[in-house]
Design a protein around this motif. Structure first.
Motif, PDB file in Angstrom:
ATOM      1  N   SER A  14     -10.050  -2.397  10.349  1.00 30.27           N
ATOM      2  CA  SER A  14      -9.256  -2.835   9.194  1.00 30.27           C
ATOM      3  C   SER A  14     -10.052  -2.712   7.898  1.00 30.27           C
ATOM      4  O   SER A  14      -9.481  -2.578   6.824  1.00 30.27           O
ATOM      5  CB  SER A  14      -8.712  -4.257   9.377  1.00 30.27           C
ATOM      6  OG  SER A  14      -9.689  -5.116   9.851  1.00 30.27           O
ATOM      7  N   VAL A  17      -9.215   0.648   6.530  1.00 23.37           N
ATOM      8  CA  VAL A  17      -7.900   0.668   5.883  1.00 23.37           C
ATOM      9  C   VAL A  17      -7.974  -0.018   4.520  1.00 23.37           C
ATOM     10  O   VAL A  17      -7.449   0.486   3.526  1.00 23.37           O
ATOM     11  CB  VAL A  17      -6.861  -0.032   6.786  1.00 23.37           C
ATOM     12  CG1 VAL A  17      -5.539  -0.199   6.043  1.00 23.37           C
ATOM     13  CG2 VAL A  17      -6.662   0.771   8.059  1.00 23.37           C
ATOM     14  N   ALA A  18      -8.686  -1.158   4.464  1.00 18.74           N
ATOM     15  CA  ALA A  18      -8.762  -1.900   3.206  1.00 18.74           C
ATOM     16  C   ALA A  18      -9.511  -1.101   2.139  1.00 18.74           C
ATOM     17  O   ALA A  18      -9.253  -1.236   0.952  1.00 18.74           O
ATOM     18  CB  ALA A  18      -9.437  -3.247   3.433  1.00 18.74           C
ATOM     19  N   LYS A 118      12.360  -1.765   1.769  1.00 22.48           N
ATOM     20  CA  LYS A 118      11.386  -1.370   2.779  1.00 22.48           C
ATOM     21  C   LYS A 118      11.262   0.144   2.789  1.00 22.48           C
ATOM     22  O   LYS A 118      12.185   0.849   2.413  1.00 22.48           O
ATOM     23  CB  LYS A 118      11.828  -1.861   4.154  1.00 22.48           C
ATOM     24  CG  LYS A 118      11.777  -3.371   4.248  1.00 22.48           C
ATOM     25  CD  LYS A 118      12.174  -3.807   5.636  1.00 22.48           C
ATOM     26  CE  LYS A 118      12.469  -5.283   5.655  1.00 22.48           C
ATOM     27  NZ  LYS A 118      13.167  -5.675   6.865  1.00 22.48           N
ATOM     28  N   LYS A 124       0.437   5.676  12.805  1.00 23.86           N
ATOM     29  CA  LYS A 124      -0.973   5.871  13.122  1.00 23.86           C
ATOM     30  C   LYS A 124      -1.112   7.070  14.047  1.00 23.86           C
ATOM     31  O   LYS A 124      -0.267   7.307  14.891  1.00 23.86           O
ATOM     32  CB  LYS A 124      -1.517   4.624  13.820  1.00 23.86           C
ATOM     33  CG  LYS A 124      -1.790   3.520  12.839  1.00 23.86           C
ATOM     34  CD  LYS A 124      -2.436   2.333  13.523  1.00 23.86           C
ATOM     35  CE  LYS A 124      -2.748   1.269  12.488  1.00 23.86           C
ATOM     36  NZ  LYS A 124      -3.218   0.038  13.085  1.00 23.86           N
ATOM     37  N   VAL A 209      -1.626   1.992  -1.118  1.00 25.36           N
ATOM     38  CA  VAL A 209      -1.357   0.550  -1.166  1.00 25.36           C
ATOM     39  C   VAL A 209       0.125   0.274  -0.928  1.00 25.36           C
ATOM     40  O   VAL A 209       0.501  -0.571  -0.126  1.00 25.36           O
ATOM     41  CB  VAL A 209      -1.800  -0.050  -2.517  1.00 25.36           C
ATOM     42  CG1 VAL A 209      -1.497  -1.544  -2.558  1.00 25.36           C
ATOM     43  CG2 VAL A 209      -3.286   0.181  -2.737  1.00 25.36           C
ATOM     44  N   VAL A 212       1.313   2.178   2.789  1.00 25.11           N
ATOM     45  CA  VAL A 212       0.679   1.888   4.070  1.00 25.11           C
ATOM     46  C   VAL A 212       0.127   0.466   4.130  1.00 25.11           C
ATOM     47  O   VAL A 212       0.435  -0.293   5.038  1.00 25.11           O
ATOM     48  CB  VAL A 212      -0.471   2.881   4.367  1.00 25.11           C
ATOM     49  CG1 VAL A 212      -1.127   2.553   5.697  1.00 25.11           C
ATOM     50  CG2 VAL A 212       0.047   4.305   4.367  1.00 25.11           C
ATOM     51  N   ARG A 213      -0.647   0.098   3.131  1.00 24.64           N
ATOM     52  CA  ARG A 213      -1.404  -1.131   3.302  1.00 24.64           C
ATOM     53  C   ARG A 213      -0.530  -2.366   3.149  1.00 24.64           C
ATOM     54  O   ARG A 213      -0.688  -3.341   3.880  1.00 24.64           O
ATOM     55  CB  ARG A 213      -2.535  -1.169   2.275  1.00 24.64           C
ATOM     56  CG  ARG A 213      -3.528  -2.240   2.593  1.00 24.64           C
ATOM     57  CD  ARG A 213      -4.818  -2.017   1.857  1.00 24.64           C
ATOM     58  NE  ARG A 213      -5.539  -3.249   1.740  1.00 24.64           N
ATOM     59  CZ  ARG A 213      -6.209  -3.599   0.676  1.00 24.64           C
ATOM     60  NH1 ARG A 213      -6.228  -2.799  -0.374  1.00 24.64           N
ATOM     61  NH2 ARG A 213      -6.860  -4.716   0.642  1.00 24.64           N
ATOM     62  N   VAL A 214       0.413  -2.354   2.194  1.00 23.39           N
ATOM     63  CA  VAL A 214       1.192  -3.584   2.021  1.00 23.39           C
ATOM     64  C   VAL A 214       2.469  -3.657   2.871  1.00 23.39           C
ATOM     65  O   VAL A 214       2.728  -4.716   3.426  1.00 23.39           O
ATOM     66  CB  VAL A 214       1.448  -3.832   0.522  1.00 23.39           C
ATOM     67  CG1 VAL A 214       2.399  -5.009   0.337  1.00 23.39           C
ATOM     68  CG2 VAL A 214       0.132  -4.167  -0.158  1.00 23.39           C
ATOM     69  N   PRO A 215       3.220  -2.708   3.214  1.00 24.96           N
ATOM     70  CA  PRO A 215       3.835  -1.609   2.494  1.00 24.96           C
ATOM     71  C   PRO A 215       5.150  -2.058   1.875  1.00 24.96           C
ATOM     72  O   PRO A 215       6.138  -2.236   2.565  1.00 24.96           O
ATOM     73  CB  PRO A 215       4.128  -0.611   3.617  1.00 24.96           C
ATOM     74  CG  PRO A 215       4.256  -1.467   4.853  1.00 24.96           C
ATOM     75  CD  PRO A 215       3.617  -2.785   4.566  1.00 24.96           C
ATOM     76  N   GLN A 216       5.164  -2.188   0.598  1.00 27.32           N
ATOM     77  CA  GLN A 216       6.364  -2.454  -0.196  1.00 27.32           C
ATOM     78  C   GLN A 216       5.961  -2.328  -1.645  1.00 27.32           C
ATOM     79  O   GLN A 216       4.781  -2.198  -1.944  1.00 27.32           O
ATOM     80  CB  GLN A 216       6.905  -3.858   0.089  1.00 27.32           C
ATOM     81  CG  GLN A 216       5.860  -4.931  -0.160  1.00 27.32           C
ATOM     82  CD  GLN A 216       6.385  -6.310   0.125  1.00 27.32           C
ATOM     83  OE1 GLN A 216       7.438  -6.669  -0.339  1.00 27.32           O
ATOM     84  NE2 GLN A 216       5.653  -7.085   0.890  1.00 27.32           N
ATOM     85  N   VAL A 218       5.661  -4.113  -5.159  1.00 25.69           N
ATOM     86  CA  VAL A 218       5.635  -5.348  -5.929  1.00 25.69           C
ATOM     87  C   VAL A 218       4.945  -5.013  -7.247  1.00 25.69           C
ATOM     88  O   VAL A 218       3.940  -4.306  -7.249  1.00 25.69           O
ATOM     89  CB  VAL A 218       4.832  -6.449  -5.212  1.00 25.69           C
ATOM     90  CG1 VAL A 218       5.129  -7.793  -5.826  1.00 25.69           C
ATOM     91  CG2 VAL A 218       5.109  -6.465  -3.735  1.00 25.69           C
ATOM     92  N   MET A 221       0.900  -4.485  -8.095  1.00 24.17           N
ATOM     93  CA  MET A 221       0.380  -4.670  -6.745  1.00 24.17           C
ATOM     94  C   MET A 221      -1.038  -4.134  -6.538  1.00 24.17           C
ATOM     95  O   MET A 221      -1.715  -4.567  -5.619  1.00 24.17           O
ATOM     96  CB  MET A 221       1.320  -4.055  -5.723  1.00 24.17           C
ATOM     97  CG  MET A 221       1.347  -2.551  -5.735  1.00 24.17           C
ATOM     98  SD  MET A 221       2.567  -1.947  -4.560  1.00 24.17           S
ATOM     99  CE  MET A 221       2.189  -2.929  -3.125  1.00 24.17           C
TER     100      MET A 221
END
Lengths: 307, 358
Positions: A14, A17-18, A118, A124, A209, A212-216, A218, A221
């Motif tokens: 992780s 990914v971060a 969404k 992956k 971001v 993939v990471r959040v994914p949405q 905002v 963000m």
């Protein structure tokens, strides 16, 4: 407090990914700065990439198209910066800051209809055989494709800068634009290309971001990731592999800090949160006492062919 | 410095005179937001309240807002600017605006201020908040019943009484129905940072949590839970129903509209007074979002009964016997917590592991 609750394999996975959004933005900015241009608009290009990538991802149903669109959007925005800085000779710092503010505003305008929606995210890659290797498999061979793209980009940037003629020209332009100009290199053209590359990378980082990471989507963000990317470039002394190291260090501490907290370790959160920044400052101190900054000679200076 | 003060004072007087001279002018209501209005949570609901004020009064009111104002020195500047621009009533909607609000209020005696979730009042500063902990009790009950790993993850924001109250209330009610339950708490030190909130949720899930409670404002933890699969969450501040029926199984909804309309009316009528308001489910300031079908029917019925008992006042979320974390007695059997202790709550109840960061 129970440290064995932290699974080191999941932690490292992780962490990667971060770190990926910062890594993408930082490697792009490293190239821009190597060409002698300081673009403080990374945050603005990232957030624009994030919203455009998200919008295209939602409308087309394809996250890959989203990433492509994000790279184009980031590059397009960076061209605005390039035009102002290279042709109108505006101040790079002020223009870069302006680009960030513009990007933040533009992204919330574009993003309004996409709030709360969404998006199909990148699957992956479960690489057969390789992902079954114990320990290394889940860490290295079970990620979404963008993680590998970011690693590949670092390798390509390193190779191009070190071993190709194009890389040599890029560095010449960044070290001394007057000399490069006298030798007949197209300083402005080289810089424009570098800025576009930086913008595309920042756009990809932002889209990572939101897709993939959040994914949405905002508003706001990316929350300062662009600034961290800028710090990493300095931390890395403008060297590609050190950019990778810096990004993973930042990402690693972010993730580790959360895991330590969840496991109930009694280290004050504040110390962990500030540690990457302290390390950056320490590195800067070490670099400057050695007298070698590693900064490109023409970084941030305005170029005009008449000089 | 002196000239700045004089300038501010004369500007304040000018605003005051202008207000008196032109009573026909629309009442100007300002809002200071900590996040973007599109956060889908806390700020979104405050903005809904603002829109309700506009709808209720039409031409008689003008609203202005500034979003994503950092807590701290920047907030003072933003609030001052809003007061200078002629606002009659200003809502500052985050805990961290407490001292800046008071500082600006002292310079603008004719402007009314309303600070959310704080505890410092002044002649022209009211405080208001909602008893979110009542909603946390319902969440805790559902969480305790639904968890299979017995590990509940909690994404906390800042170590302030409001957040600590929520943790305690959720824990007490989860523990009541599931004695083996364990809380893992992450302090994110932010109200709004989707990437960090997503990472926190992932870290908790990786360490075995199958219920995620959040006291941060974005919907990122909901998305992380959805990706992980067998994890449930609750909407925070806003319904977040787009993540239902699973992972989001219920929510706490803040409803500020009635309060904002009433306070605006009071300013128009000239009856505005500095008050301290703290309303819960009963008064409608806290709503419990629809409990989805992912929750078994009997658990749903219990949760709704709990909600109704809290609403009617027959049950208090902090009813003894409750011990503090250090084992000392807090509430005796049947005793309920007084508002003063709750407002300044700085301790965990017995059973929660870890320390509150200082």
């Amino acid at each position: 407090m129970n440290l064995d609750q932290i699974n080191p394999i999941l932690l490292i996975a992780s962490l990667m990914v971060a770190a990926t959004p910062i890594l993408l933005a930082a490697i792009g900015e490293a190239v821009v700065e190597k060409a002698g241009v300081l673009n403080l608009g990374v945050e603005g290009m990232m957030i624009t990439g994030a919203v455009v990538g998200f919008a295209i991802g939602v409308n087309s149903g394809s996250p890959v198209l989203g990433f492509v669109a994000a790279a184009i959007a980031g590059a397009a925005l960076s061209m605005l910066f390039g035009f102002l800085v290279l042709y109108l000779l505006s101040n790079q710092v002020a223009t870069g800051l302006g680009l960030t503010l513009f990007g933040l505003g533009l992204s919330s305008l574009i993003g309004k209809p996409y709030e709360g929606m969404k998006v199909p995210t990148l699957a992956k890659w479960d690489i057969p055989l390789l992902s079954d290797i114990p320990v290394l498999g889940p860490i290295l061979f079970n990620h979404d494709p963008m993680v590998y793209v970011s690693l590949g980009l670092v390798a390509v940037v390193w190779y191009v800068q070190k071993s190709t003629r194009a890389g040599l020209i890029l560095r010449a332009v960044g070290e001394n634009h007057d000399a490069a100009h006298a030798l007949g290199y197209k300083v402005i053209r080289v810089r424009l290309m570098a800025i576009a590359f930086g913008g595309a990378c920042a756009g990809l980082g932002g889209a990572y971001v939101s897709l993939v990471r959040v994914p949405q989507w905002v508003e706001g963000m990316t929350a300062g990731a662009g600034w961290i990317a800028l710090a990493i470039v300095v931390f890395a002394s403008w060297r590609p592999w050190r950019v990778l190291l810096g990004a993973y260090l930042f990402g690693g501490i972010t993730v580790l800090q959360l895991n330590l907290q969840a496991a109930g370790v009694a280290i004050p959160v504040e110390y962990l949160s500030m540690s990457p920044y302290i390390i950056t400052i320490l590195v800067l101190v070490v670099i400057s006492t050695r007298g070698k900054h590693g900064a490109p000679g023409s970084l941030g200076r305005i170029f005009h062919a008449s000089h | 410095m002196r000239s700045v003060k004089t300038l501010l004072a004369s500007a304040a007087m000018a605003v005051g005179f202008a207000g008196a001279a032109a009573a026909e002018d629309p009442t100007k209501v300002g809002f200071i937001f900590v996040g973007p209005v599109g956060d889908g949570g806390w700020t979104y609901e405050h903005n809904q309240g603002r829109l309700a004020v506009e709808e209720a009064f039409g031409d008689k009111v003008e609203t202005v807002f500034q979003e994503s104002v950092p807590e701290g020195a920047d907030a003072e500047r933003a609030i001052t600017q809003m007061a200078l621009s002629g606002a009659d009533l200003i809502f500052t909607t985050s805990f961290g605006y407490m001292d800046p609000t008071l500082a600006v209020a002292a310079k603008f005696p004719n402007v009314k201020f309303e600070h959310a979730t704080g505890y410092k009042q002044a002649d022209n500063v009211s405080v208001y908040s909602a008893r979110f902990y009542e909603g946390r009790a319902v969440q805790g009950h559902i969480a305790g019943k639904m968890t299979e790993s017995n590990i509940i993850g909690y994404i906390a924001s800042f170590p302030i009484p409001e957040v600590i109250r929520g943790i305690n209330s959720a824990y007490i009610h989860a523990k009541k129905v599931n004695p083996d339950v364990q809380f893992k708490i992450i302090w994110a030190y932010t109200w709004f940072d989707p990437a960090k909130e997503a990472d926190a949720a992932k870290a908790l899930i990786e360490q075995g949590a199958d219920v995620i409670l959040q006291h941060t404002d974005s919907t990122a933890p909901q998305a992380a839970a959805q990706e992980a699969g067998n994890v449930i969450t609750f909407g925070q501040a806003s319904d977040m129903s787009e993540y239902g029926p699973k992972p989001r199984v219920s929510s706490i909804i803040d409803d500020w509209a009635p309060y904002y309309i009433a306070r605006t009316q009071a300013v128009m009528d000239g009856t505005w007074e500095s008050v301290s308001t703290w309303d819960g489910i009963g008064a409608g300031m806290v709503g419990i979002g629809d409990i989805s079908d992912a929750v078994p029917a009997d658990v749903k019925a219990e949760a709704e009964a709990l909600r109704d008992a809290l609403s009617s006042g027959e049950y208090h979320a902090f009813t003894g016997p409750i011990m503090k974390q250090d084992g000392s007695a807090w509430l005796a059997d049947g005793e309920t917590a007084d508002d003063g202790t709750l407002a300044g709550m700085g301790f965990y109840v017995e059973g929660i592991e870890g320390d509150i960061p200082q």
